[in-house]
Design a protein around this motif. Structure first.
Motif, mmCIF file in Angstrom:
data_model
loop_
_atom_site.group_PDB
_atom_site.id
_atom_site.type_symbol
_atom_site.label_atom_id
_atom_site.label_comp_id
_atom_site.label_asym_id
_atom_site.label_seq_id
_atom_site.Cartn_x
_atom_site.Cartn_y
_atom_site.Cartn_z
ATOM 1 N N UNK A 74 1.246 -1.368 -0.204
ATOM 2 C CA UNK A 74 0.201 0.021 -0.624
ATOM 3 C C UNK A 74 0.710 1.354 -0.199
ATOM 4 N N UNK A 75 -0.037 2.296 -0.744
ATOM 5 C CA UNK A 75 0.957 2.623 -0.722
ATOM 6 C C UNK A 75 -0.070 4.374 -0.658
ATOM 7 N N UNK A 97 -1.071 5.052 14.519
ATOM 8 C CA UNK A 97 -1.925 5.247 16.384
ATOM 9 C C UNK A 97 -2.849 3.769 15.298
ATOM 10 N N UNK A 98 -3.507 3.263 14.707
ATOM 11 C CA UNK A 98 -4.364 2.598 13.953
ATOM 12 C C UNK A 98 -3.226 1.352 14.117
ATOM 13 N N UNK A 149 -10.121 1.715 8.763
ATOM 14 C CA UNK A 149 -9.894 3.552 7.650
ATOM 15 C C UNK A 149 -8.658 3.025 6.246
ATOM 16 N N UNK A 150 -7.914 1.717 6.672
ATOM 17 C CA UNK A 150 -7.094 1.868 5.586
ATOM 18 C C UNK A 150 -6.744 0.517 4.836
ATOM 19 N N UNK A 160 3.640 7.072 2.076
ATOM 20 C CA UNK A 160 4.348 6.371 3.557
ATOM 21 C C UNK A 160 3.486 4.812 2.674
ATOM 22 N N UNK A 161 4.093 3.699 2.973
ATOM 23 C CA UNK A 161 4.340 3.064 2.051
ATOM 24 C C UNK A 161 4.337 1.536 3.409
ATOM 25 N N UNK A 162 3.568 1.026 3.018
ATOM 26 C CA UNK A 162 3.247 -0.331 3.785
ATOM 27 C C UNK A 162 3.108 -1.688 3.127
#
Length: 177
Positions: A7-8, A21-22, A36-37, A61-63
């Motif tokens: 995800x980006x 935080x989430x 929400x993501x 932000x990269x996940x």
């Protein structure tokens, strides 16, 4: 053959902090889903988050997550069962499959215990997404025929099913290894 999730996002500082935080809340509560993501931590073995702090307006932000988990191994996964790595499962299956082939080659019915463990592991393997899903239905059918042949003490049928499993394995591995 590792199942990856990427995800980006371009987020403000406040949004990036909210994401972190989430993720932390999800880890703490064990709920699995990052609100929400659209990220499910329950499916992952590990993940990492990279944030480009040099940005002024929005931050990249990269996940990246790697998975997946399935119940039936040695580690607790917090649900009804335990989880193990796909590679551990496949290594164990390889040992049992070799024993099955050696028995049939020697003209002897394989041990019911070995067949049972191999078929149980095969069912677990079919629960891993992204490792040859399109091959799973045919593989499950061959496993059903193997069980029927072993139950009937049919050495020729057992040998035929094991040969089909070897061919199915070869075809899947040719595409995914």
């Amino acid at each position: 053959m590792t199942s990856k999730r990427k995800y980006s996002w371009n987020l403000s500082r406040a949004e990036a902090a909210d994401l972190l935080r989430r993720v932390a809340d999800t880890l703490e509560t064990g709920s699995g889903e990052v609100e929400h993501y659209g990220i499910s931590l329950a499916e992952l073995i590990k993940f990492k988050i990279k944030i480009d702090l040099d940005a002024t307006e929005s931050m990249e932000v990269k996940f990246t997550g790697k998975g997946a988990k399935v119940c039936g191994g040695e580690e607790s996964c917090g649900s009804s069962g335990v989880c193990e790595k796909y590679s551990s499962l496949k290594k164990r299956m390889q040992v049992y499959f070799k024993a099955l082939r050696e028995s049939v080659t020697a003209g002897v019915m394989p041990s019911r215990e070995i067949v049972s463990v191999f078929l149980s592991d095969s069912e677990k393997m079919l629960a891993y997404p992204g490792y040859g899903d399109e091959f799973y239905p045919a593989y499950a059918d061959i496993c059903r025929r193997l069980r029927e042949a072993v139950d009937a003490e049919d050495l020729a049928g057992t040998g035929a099913a094991i040969g089909e499993l070897a061919e199915a394995k070869k075809n899947c591995h040719a595409r995914y290894k």
